[in-house]
Design an enzyme around this catalytic site. Sequence first.
Site, PDB file in Angstrom:
ATOM      1  N   LYS A  25       0.839  -1.113   0.039  1.00  0.00           N
ATOM      2  CA  LYS A  25      -0.027  -0.057   0.007  1.00  0.00           C
ATOM      3  C   LYS A  25       0.884   1.322   0.089  1.00  0.00           C
ATOM      4  O   LYS A  25       1.489   1.522   0.748  1.00  0.00           O
ATOM      5  CB  LYS A  25      -0.906   0.015   1.222  1.00  0.00           C
ATOM      6  CG  LYS A  25      -1.871  -1.234   1.297  1.00  0.00           C
ATOM      7  CD  LYS A  25      -2.782  -1.212   2.313  1.00  0.00           C
ATOM      8  CE  LYS A  25      -1.798  -1.711   3.790  1.00  0.00           C
ATOM      9  NZ  LYS A  25      -2.520  -1.943   4.974  1.00  0.00           N
ATOM     10  N   THR A  84      -8.923   8.580   9.175  1.00  0.00           N
ATOM     11  CA  THR A  84      -8.353   7.518   8.530  1.00  0.00           C
ATOM     12  C   THR A  84      -8.213   6.225   9.265  1.00  0.00           C
ATOM     13  O   THR A  84      -7.512   5.179   8.817  1.00  0.00           O
ATOM     14  CB  THR A  84      -7.324   7.770   7.887  1.00  0.00           C
ATOM     15  OG1 THR A  84      -6.125   8.128   8.653  1.00  0.00           O
ATOM     16  CG2 THR A  84      -7.312   8.912   6.861  1.00  0.00           C
ATOM     17  N   GLY A 142      -8.153   2.773  11.120  1.00  0.00           N
ATOM     18  CA  GLY A 142      -8.715   1.427  10.626  1.00  0.00           C
ATOM     19  C   GLY A 142      -8.471   1.328   8.964  1.00  0.00           C
ATOM     20  O   GLY A 142      -9.352   0.339   8.734  1.00  0.00           O
ATOM     21  N   THR A 143      -8.062   2.306   8.478  1.00  0.00           N
ATOM     22  CA  THR A 143      -7.902   2.154   6.897  1.00  0.00           C
ATOM     23  C   THR A 143      -7.425   0.677   6.627  1.00  0.00           C
ATOM     24  O   THR A 143      -8.011   0.088   5.596  1.00  0.00           O
ATOM     25  CB  THR A 143      -7.096   3.337   6.373  1.00  0.00           C
ATOM     26  OG1 THR A 143      -7.647   4.323   6.723  1.00  0.00           O
ATOM     27  CG2 THR A 143      -7.119   3.142   4.871  1.00  0.00           C
ATOM     28  N   GLY A 144      -6.364   0.305   7.133  1.00  0.00           N
ATOM     29  CA  GLY A 144      -5.626  -0.743   6.778  1.00  0.00           C
ATOM     30  C   GLY A 144      -6.469  -1.985   7.131  1.00  0.00           C
ATOM     31  O   GLY A 144      -6.540  -3.012   6.223  1.00  0.00           O
ATOM     32  N   CYS A 145      -6.849  -2.100   8.199  1.00  0.00           N
ATOM     33  CA  CYS A 145      -7.783  -3.100   8.667  1.00  0.00           C
ATOM     34  C   CYS A 145      -9.153  -3.304   7.707  1.00  0.00           C
ATOM     35  O   CYS A 145      -9.234  -4.543   7.333  1.00  0.00           O
ATOM     36  CB  CYS A 145      -8.310  -2.866  10.195  1.00  0.00           C
ATOM     37  SG  CYS A 145      -7.066  -2.787  11.551  1.00  0.00           S
TER      38      CYS A 145
END
Length: 266
Positions: A173, A204, A206-209
Amino acid sequence: MKHLLTIAGSDSSGGAGIQADLKTFAAHGCYGMSVITAVTAQNTTGVTAIQNMDPDVVAAQIDAVFSDIRVDAVKVGMVSTAATIHVIAEKMKQWQPRFLVVDPVMVATSGAYLLEADARGTLMEELLPLATVITPNLMEGEVLSGEKIHSREDMEKAAGTILSHGIRSVLLKGGHLAGTADDLLAEGSRMCWFKGRHIDNPNTHGTGCSLSSAVASELAAGNSLEESVRRAKAYVALGIENGLPVGHGHGPIHHFVELYKKGGLF
């Protein structure tokens, strides 16, 4: 209805971890289940405490789900200790889910370190090679590859290095790269770029989760890996555009934008 399982840590503020995963599963019309690997005391400004679950309890949770309910895909998030990583890897070999998406959570968005140093080797050697795809951010990509990442060319080189460790595919990412938010999917000798843009919204958390959970949901629905990534990226971008101003730090993304629109709540 597809059944999705998240194996991850709990976020007391509800923006990341299993809470974000379950919201993402629900937004994709899936039935969500959870195995808690750690309880964190955190909010929109950072992580203040972590209590890891006993590995035997983690194993028992996994067995309880798989022995009773069909699991169409698994997402693994925060796993802090080598013992827990080993247990999860063994259970994935035992139950053999069709899709396994691993988000190698090492550093929280707030900068808090979430993976114990002695657990890195166990993660690389035992769990990541089992994954359908792994979804590191640039900082995690640097740790996994041992290389600095400052450009798209660096991302391609790092992705190739990660694959050389026996990883099937990696979604690297690029959201932290200056001037772009492009992501790179590397699978075998093939590399596919997904265009992105920086969205002017500080919320933002929690974006990756959410991205890894969305990929797992899309894979379970029968989409190809490339299409799953494309759809997941669009879902998260919409969530960031409508990020919620909760708390005094980085609030969470909005997981249910489309649902709220349909319900006249938006």
